[in-house]
Structures are given as structure tokens and as C-alpha cells.
Design a protein around this motif. Structure first.
Motif, PDB file in Angstrom:
ATOM      1  N   SER A 504     -27.374 -40.407  19.827  1.00  0.00           N
ATOM      2  CA  SER A 504     -26.117 -41.106  19.514  1.00  0.00           C
ATOM      3  C   SER A 504     -25.713 -42.067  20.619  1.00  0.00           C
ATOM      4  O   SER A 504     -25.270 -43.190  20.339  1.00  0.00           O
ATOM      5  CB  SER A 504     -25.003 -40.081  19.273  1.00  0.00           C
ATOM      6  OG  SER A 504     -24.795 -39.284  20.442  1.00  0.00           O
ATOM      7  N   THR A 505     -25.842 -41.673  21.881  1.00  0.00           N
ATOM      8  CA  THR A 505     -25.456 -42.568  22.994  1.00  0.00           C
ATOM      9  C   THR A 505     -26.400 -43.758  23.096  1.00  0.00           C
ATOM     10  O   THR A 505     -25.967 -44.873  23.415  1.00  0.00           O
ATOM     11  CB  THR A 505     -25.440 -41.809  24.332  1.00  0.00           C
ATOM     12  OG1 THR A 505     -26.703 -41.129  24.514  1.00  0.00           O
ATOM     13  CG2 THR A 505     -24.300 -40.816  24.391  1.00  0.00           C
ATOM     14  N   THR A 508     -25.405 -46.148  20.324  1.00  0.00           N
ATOM     15  CA  THR A 508     -24.110 -46.774  20.653  1.00  0.00           C
ATOM     16  C   THR A 508     -24.288 -47.855  21.704  1.00  0.00           C
ATOM     17  O   THR A 508     -23.685 -48.937  21.621  1.00  0.00           O
ATOM     18  CB  THR A 508     -23.117 -45.719  21.155  1.00  0.00           C
ATOM     19  OG1 THR A 508     -23.003 -44.664  20.192  1.00  0.00           O
ATOM     20  CG2 THR A 508     -21.739 -46.335  21.374  1.00  0.00           C
ATOM     21  N   SER A 509     -25.107 -47.586  22.720  1.00  0.00           N
ATOM     22  CA  SER A 509     -25.343 -48.590  23.760  1.00  0.00           C
ATOM     23  C   SER A 509     -26.038 -49.820  23.188  1.00  0.00           C
ATOM     24  O   SER A 509     -25.747 -50.957  23.599  1.00  0.00           O
ATOM     25  CB  SER A 509     -26.171 -47.997  24.901  1.00  0.00           C
ATOM     26  OG  SER A 509     -27.486 -47.689  24.473  1.00  0.00           O
TER      27      SER A 509
END
Length: 639
Positions: A504-505, A508-509
Motif C-alpha cells: 500500500s505505501t 501510494t508513493s
């Protein structure tokens, strides 16, 4: 017996080698064999053997060599080398030869007031080298022998340079403070460049307190005057010396500031009129006035030094600025020969701490904020300019542009509404100058951020791909029913969470990096959201990498662990090592961000507290007059 040139060269070579090898017995033996003994000139600069022994801090050897000089030859001890230095001058270069200086003065007291070719006595020479012990001894010796007008030879050099000037430049602030106390008449003396001692102190930026928080805590625990502390904790010696230097520097600064009133003579700020506020009419009027003003001034190849307040501002010596304004708050209105006041200079040189100090002085700030320099530049024009020395502070262009944008917004709040439309001698308002100067930086910042965003996006996509694949190839594989075989173990839950967070990170990035690439890159974007987006994307990318390493470590523990603690620790260490390196690579950037946020938060809290206290303590009943009600309702805006 006179030595031939060949014999002299051979002797000097042998003696010099013995001195370098610290072979004292050989040096003494050689001196006993030559006619002049220890007064033999050894070097090409005509230093005697005693000169060399003292310079090399060989106290015992120097005393033995002095004993070899007969009483009837004591007058020969006044020999001077090619620079005019006597053997007493050489004792002033270190603190370990005080006993040698005592013996020299007992034999040849006339050496005390002998000067070298620069007009420096041994006392002056000791202040030059910043040697405290030998300075104390020589100063006491001079005080017992000379007084009044006879002291001038010890306090002044041939070129007018005083012993106080040289002590400040040598960074031995205890000696400088002692000189300022015992010879107060030197505080106002100027050197050949018209620099007073306080002006010199303002240019060298002494350290009044350590930058490290740890050192500041240690310094509070150390008594600089306690000599017994060294017997209990020898490693405190260096810190004790540094604390003593900081305390002496502050005492010296306060003493010099009290006696300095150079700010009373200033350039006139009322001459800086004639700027225009639009582009119509006689557009060259201000430039013509400026040129006319310049032509009336005779051409002089001389740069008069500014007052200590302005010099301290340029050299980022915040403590000196605070002390001067504490004693003489009216000095804040001083302007230099270009018409710039302290607020102009603090903005031009990016002295943010000094700007903080001036913002806390409400009434002087009202007096300074609308002033123009001789080229009709406002405070906002100063933001667009930057001195050359600051350009050496290498920063990536996006951060540099962000800092300049934030400074522009900060200064704009300090300025009057008229300043935003004021045109300088080039007929440009502040924002025009700002955009022209920073447009090349914006181009660099755009290229830099786009390139970084693209590269980091590739990395984030790769991490997301690995995390997504790992979610369907769980450690140990599925059982017959399709559930993970190792699903009941605690490490499997850690693997699942870490893999999900990593995926997820990373995604998102990627979204944030794509948003950066497609940004219009306006000036205001760098100050508001653009830089924060990049930092946020970097943080998410680091978290993604870290969680990937956690998932990797959990997988290793689940599949190949042998239930040994040392084995698990080794696996965790090997897994997390890349994460640690990656985090520390960007740690300095995060520290700057945290400090900036802390400063803003602190300022906001202090402003709110001031408003609350103002409302509580300065409360007055509401007036029935409409004008009084208007003034009362808006007074809190000026707190």
C-alpha cells in the motif's frame, strides 16, 4: 677559533639533526666544542641554539644551555634573529617555558622591552600566540617595571595595531578580556583599517555556547574555574577548556559593547526617497537621482567598516546582536553607507535567528520595516538578493527555492502594503526581481524533482510488484484446503501485515510521485505543497522498503529458523541492515524538516499566549463611542 663556511654548514647540519632527534646530550656536547656555544646561529633565519630549544618546548635543554652562558656574556642574550625576535620572544610561543623566561629576565632584564621588526614586545608576542601562562608572567613582569606612558611600547605595535586587537584575533578570549579590564583605554583604539576591538570580535563570530544539546548540558555541569575537576575526570579537560573560552568570549563581548557607541554616527535614511510606485511618468527619475547622488560623492578607494551591530549581523553572531540591542536598543536604527539597516542585512544574509530577535522588538520593527536603501530597495527586494558566500552552501534547488519562498512570505507580513508596489532604481518591484533571480533555480528544481520522482517511481513499482507476488506465494505454501500451512504461527501474521503495508505505501508513493511530475511547478507550489509531497513520497517509499525487509526477515524465520536465539538475531540483523543505511542517508533532511516545524509551532504557540494574556490583563470596558469600539476591537491584531 673561527669556523670556515664549510665547517659551519657541517656543524649546523649536525646540530639541527640532533635537535630534531631530541638528542639533548649531543646538542650540549656540540655547543661545548664551538666558540659561541649555545649562542651559535643555527638556522638560515639566524636563530641561535637557545632560540631553537625554546621554540621546541625543551625547557630542561634551554635551562642547561643558559647555564653555559657566562655572566659576563649575558648581554649577548639580546641577539635577535632575522625577524627581530629575541629568545624571550620565543618563550612567548608556548606555556611550558615560563621557567626559562624567569631565568632569561634574571640574566638580561633589558629583553622585556625589546621589540621585533614589527614592533612587538615579548608580551605582545604572547598575546599573538594566545598563550595564557606566559602572558600572565610577562604582564606581571611589565607591570612591576613600567607604568603610565612607558606602557605604550607594550600595548601598541608600530602600525597602530593594539595588543587587544591581536588577542581577539588569536581567539584567546581570556587574554583579551584581561587586557580590556587592565587597559580600558585600548577598547576604543582603532587599527590602521579603522577597526575597533568590538568590530573585530563581530567579524570572527566567536562561539558563545556549543551547538550540541549534549555539550550544553555538560557545560552546565562543569565549573570552568574548578581546577580539581581534572583530577576526578580527566576527559572533562577539553570540555572545561571550551566552556572557559565560551564564558570568556561572552564576558569580553559584554565589556566591549558597554564602551562602544559607534552606532550613534550613522548615514541618513531620509535621503533614500524618490522611489516610484508604478511604471508611468518619468520612469528614469529615481535612477537619475541615484546617479546624481553618486556623482556628488568623491571617488575614494576606501571601505569604511560598519558598526559592530551590522558586522555581527553579516557574520551571524546572534549573541553580540542581542547584547548590543539589550544595552542600546536605539542602535537598531543604524544604517550602513548603502542605506541598509539591520533588518535589510539580516534578510540579505539569511540570518533567521536575528530576524526572530527583531520580530520580538515590536516598536523598532515598526520603525525599520518601511525603510529603503540608497537604491530604493525595500525589505522584499532583499529577499530576491543573496550574497556570494551563501551560494557556497550547496543545497538542492527545490529546497533553496522553498526557503526563499517562505522567507518572501515571512518578510511580506512584516512590510507595509506600499512596499509591494515600491520600485527600486531599476524600476522593478520586489516580486519582479524575485521571479527574475529565481527563475533559473525554478528550472533546475523542476528538472531535479522530475528526475527524482521518475527514478523513485520505478523503485516503488518494483517493490509493489514483489509485495503483490509475495501475497500469493506465502511462506510454507497452502495445505490441502488452500489455507497457509504456517498460518498459526505469530511470524506469519507479521509477514502478512508487513507485506500489506509495503504494497500500500509503495503504490501510494507512486501516485504522489506521478502528481509531482505532472505539477505546473509554479513558484508558490514550492513553498506550499510541492516539496512536502516529495518528502511524503520519500517517507512512504522508505516505509515500503522497511516493511519489505520485515516481511523478508519474517519469511526467513518461518522457513529456515532452528529455534536458536543467535540465529534469529543474525537473520534480523542481516535483513534490517539495508533499511538502516537507507534511513540514515536521509536523516539530515528529516532533521531540518522537524526543526522547521518545531520553530513554526513554537512561534504560533507564543503568539497565541501573547494574545490571551493581552486580553486578560489589558481588558477594558467597551466604550459607547463608535470609533472607540472600532479601535478596541482591532487592537489585538497588533500584538
Amino acid at each position: 677559533m673561527t669556523l670556515t663556511k664549510e665547517q659551519d654548514l657541517k656543524l649546523n647540519s649536525s646540530l639541527y639533526e640532533a635537535m630534531m632527534n631530541e638528542d639533548d646530550a649531543k646538542v650540549i656536547k656540540k655547543c661545548q666544542e664551538i666558540p659561541k656555544g649555545p649562542l651559535h646561529t643555527l638556522t638560515i633565519h639566524e636563530d641561535t641554539v637557545i632560540h631553537m630549544a625554546i621554540y621546541q618546548k625543551k625547557k630542561d635543554l634551554a635551562l642547561k644551555l643558559l647555564d653555559m652562558v657566562s655572566t659576563c656574556d649575558n648581554h649577548k642574550l639580546t641577539w635577535q634573529n632575522s625577524g627581530g625576535n629575541t629568545i624571550l620572544h620565543e618563550t612567548a610561543t608556548n606555556n611550558s617555558t615560563v621557567e626559562v623566561a624567569v631565568e632569561i629576565l634574571r640574566r638580561a632584564p633589558m629583553l622585556l622591552n625589546m621589540t621585533n621588526k614589527e614592533g612587538e614586545t615579548a608580551l605582545f608576542y604572547a598575546a599573538r600566540h594566545g598563550k595564557t601562562n606566559i602572558y600572565k608572567f610577562l604582564h606581571d613582569a611589565v607591570g612591576r617595571t613600567f607604568d603610565g606612558p612607558d606602557m605604550k611600547i607594550f600595548l601598541n605595535r608600530d602600525d597602530g595595531f593594539t595588543i587587544l586587537h591581536i588577542a581577539i584575533l588569536s581567539r584567546n578570549y581570556w587574554i583579551a578580556h584581561d587586557i580590556a579590564i587592565n587597559h580600558a583605554e585600548l577598547i576604543g583604539e582603532k587599527d590602521e583599517d579603522d577597526m575597533t576591538p568590538l568590530q573585530l570580535l563581530s567579524t570572527i563570530k566567536p562561539e558563545f555556547s556549543p551547538k550540541s544539546l549534549f555539550k550544553r548540558i555538560i557545560f552546565k555541569m562543569i565549573d570552568a574555574d574548578d581546577v580539581d575537576i581534572l583530577h576526578h575526570a580527566f576527559f572533562f579537560k577539553k570540555w572545561k577548556k571550551e566552556k572557559h573560552a565560551c564564558d570568556s568570549a561572552m564576558k569580553l563581548a559584554v565589556l566591549l559593547i558597554k564602551a562602544d557607541t559607534s552606532w550613534e554616527t550613522t548615514e541618513s535614511w531620509t535621503d533614500n526617497r524618490g522611489s516610484s510606485f508604478h511604471e508611468y511618468g518619468k520612469v528614469m527619475s529615481s535612477t537619475a537621482k541615484l546617479e546624481q547622488k553618486i556623482t556628488t560623492i568623491p571617488e575614494i578607494n576606501y571601505h569604511k567598516p560598519e558598526t559592530p551591530l551590522l558586522l555581527a549581523t553579516k557574520n551571524d553572531s546572534t549573541e553580540i546582536v542581542e547584547e548590543i540591542l539589550k544595552l542600546y536598543p536605539q542602535a537598531v536604527e543604524h544604517v550602513d553607507n548603502e542605506g541598509r539597516n539591520i533588518l535589510h542585512l539580516s534578510i540579505l544574509y539569511r540570518r533567521y535567528k536575528i530576524i526572530d530577535v527583531l520580530e520580538g522588538m515590536k516598536y523598532p520593527l515598526d520603525r525599520l520595516r518601511g525603510r529603503l536603501d540608497k537604491k530604493y530597495n525595500t525589505l522584499l527586494h532583499m529577499v530576491a538578493q543573496k550574497v556570494d558566500e551563501l551560494k557556497e552552501d550547496v543545497k538542492h534547488p527545490a529546497l533553496e527555492l522553498k526557503e526563499d519562498q517562505l522567507l518572501y512570505q515571512r518578510v511580506k507580513k512584516l512590510c507595509t502594503a506600499l512596499d509591494t508596489s515600491t520600485r527600486n532604481s531599476d524600476q522593478k518591484i520586489a516580486y519582479e526581481v524575485f521571479t527574475e533571480r529565481n527563475d533559473p533555480i525554478r528550472t533546475q528544481a523542476k528538472d531535479w524533482m522530475c528526475e527524482n520522482a521518475k527514478n523513485c517511481s520505478i523503485v516503488a513499482v518494483l517493490i509493489a510488484t514483489v509485495a503483490f507476488t509475495s501475497a500469493y506465494t506465502v511462506p510454507g505454501g497452502p495445505n490441502e484446503e488452500g489455507y497457509p500451512v504456517l498460518g498459526n504461527k505469530p511470524m506469519f501474521l507479521l509477514f502478512t501485515l508487513a507485506d500489506a503495508i509495503s504494497l500500500s505505501t509503495a503504490l501510494t508513493s507512486v501516485i504522489i510521485f506521478l502528481n509531482i511530475v505532472t505539477s505546473p511547478f509554479r513558484f508558490k507550489d514550492f513553498a506550499s505543497s510541492l516539496f512536502e509531497k516529495q518528502v511524503t513520497a520519500f517517507v512512504l517509499l522508505i516505509i515500503s522498503v522497511a516493511m519489505m525487509m520485515v516481511a523478508f526477515a519474517a519469511t526467513l524465520v518461518l522457513t529456515i529458523t532452528n529455534q536458536e536465539t543467535w540465529s534469529d538475531m543474525t537473520l534480523y540483523g542481516a535483513s534490517f541492515f539495508p533499511v538502516i543505511v537507507f534511513v540514515f542517508s536521509y536523516l539530515s533532511e528529516y532533521q531540518k524538516i522537524i526543526k522547521d516545524l518545531y520553530r513554526k509551532l513554537k512561534k504560533m504557540i507564543m503568539e497565541n499566549i501573547a494574545v490571551i494574556f493581552h486580553k486578560i490583563w489589558d481588558y477594558k470596558p467597551q466604550s459607547t463611542h463608535p470609533m472607540d469600539r472600532t479601535v478596541s476591537s482591532t487592537s489585538h491584531l497588533f500584538v
